[in-house]
Design a protein around this motif. Structure first.
Motif, mmCIF file in Angstrom:
data_model
loop_
_atom_site.group_PDB
_atom_site.id
_atom_site.type_symbol
_atom_site.label_atom_id
_atom_site.label_comp_id
_atom_site.label_asym_id
_atom_site.label_seq_id
_atom_site.Cartn_x
_atom_site.Cartn_y
_atom_site.Cartn_z
ATOM 1 N N CYS A 186 -7.864 -0.039 0.182
ATOM 2 C CA CYS A 186 -7.997 -0.158 -1.265
ATOM 3 C C CYS A 186 -7.267 1.019 -1.904
ATOM 4 O O CYS A 186 -7.535 2.169 -1.579
ATOM 5 C CB CYS A 186 -9.462 -0.155 -1.671
ATOM 6 S SG CYS A 186 -9.687 -0.103 -3.456
ATOM 7 N N VAL A 204 -7.465 2.012 -4.853
ATOM 8 C CA VAL A 204 -8.266 2.697 -5.874
ATOM 9 C C VAL A 204 -9.240 3.689 -5.235
ATOM 10 O O VAL A 204 -9.238 4.865 -5.548
ATOM 11 C CB VAL A 204 -9.020 1.682 -6.765
ATOM 12 C CG1 VAL A 204 -9.834 2.407 -7.824
ATOM 13 C CG2 VAL A 204 -8.034 0.718 -7.415
ATOM 14 N N CYS A 205 -10.062 3.195 -4.298
ATOM 15 C CA CYS A 205 -11.073 4.089 -3.713
ATOM 16 C C CYS A 205 -10.668 4.604 -2.336
ATOM 17 O O CYS A 205 -11.392 5.395 -1.738
ATOM 18 C CB CYS A 205 -12.425 3.386 -3.643
ATOM 19 S SG CYS A 205 -12.452 1.977 -2.509
ATOM 20 N N CYS A 216 -10.182 -3.444 -3.583
ATOM 21 C CA CYS A 216 -11.373 -4.056 -3.002
ATOM 22 C C CYS A 216 -12.223 -4.717 -4.085
ATOM 23 O O CYS A 216 -12.033 -4.474 -5.276
ATOM 24 C CB CYS A 216 -12.185 -3.020 -2.225
ATOM 25 S SG CYS A 216 -13.065 -1.835 -3.252
ATOM 26 N N CYS A 222 -13.995 -2.344 -6.524
ATOM 27 C CA CYS A 222 -13.110 -1.729 -7.517
ATOM 28 C C CYS A 222 -12.597 -2.755 -8.518
ATOM 29 O O CYS A 222 -12.373 -2.424 -9.693
ATOM 30 C CB CYS A 222 -11.950 -1.029 -6.824
ATOM 31 S SG CYS A 222 -12.479 0.427 -5.914
#
Ligand SMILES: [Zn+2]
Ligand SMILES: [Zn+2]
Length: 129
Positions: free
Chosen positions: A84, A86-87, A120, A123
């Protein structure tokens, strides 16, 4: 899938760490193992990892070129992970998403790598609201 090598003594630390590899569904670093097993000294963690690699129980996962070395259980199939963006969480895929024929241009394919990135579910939800 992974047979315990006869010549490798079953210590409680080794058994516990192999179990952790099976439980965690992402490539595992020494920090991850230490988080899961703070009772095991870090020097022991490194020794167990070396022993596991030497005996073919795990292998280095070089997808996404992480700063810290990550390891995955070794199997006949190549493990791929999805990350992912983002995270930064990575997850090991249970199946290979691409299907290569036995041969390409006369080459017998030995292995392949993939880097899959996405966002994901968690997110995606966070970004919608
Ligand atoms: Zn995410
Ligand atoms: Zn694959």
């Amino acid at each position: 899938m992974n047979h315990w090598p006869n010549e490798l003594k079953k210590t409680s630390a080794r058994l516990a760490l192999l179990e952790t590899f099976k439980t965690l569904n992402h490539p595992v670093s020494v920090s991850d193992l230490y988080k899961a097993h703070p009772e095991i000294p870090i020097a022991t963690l490194y020794r167990v990892i070396d022993a596991f690699v030497a005996h073919g129980l795990i292998e280095i996962s070089d997808e996404f070129q992480p700063k810290e070395k990550h390891y995955v259980l070794k199997s006949e199939h190549t493990h791929h992970s999805i990350k992912c963006v983002v995270c930064n969480k990575t997850m090991i895929l249970s199946e290979c998403p691409i299907h290569l024929d036995e041969t390409i241009e006369g080459y017998k394919i030995i292995r392949h790598r993939l880097e899959i990135e996405g966002i994901c579910q968690k997110c995606q939800r966070t970004h919608q609201t």
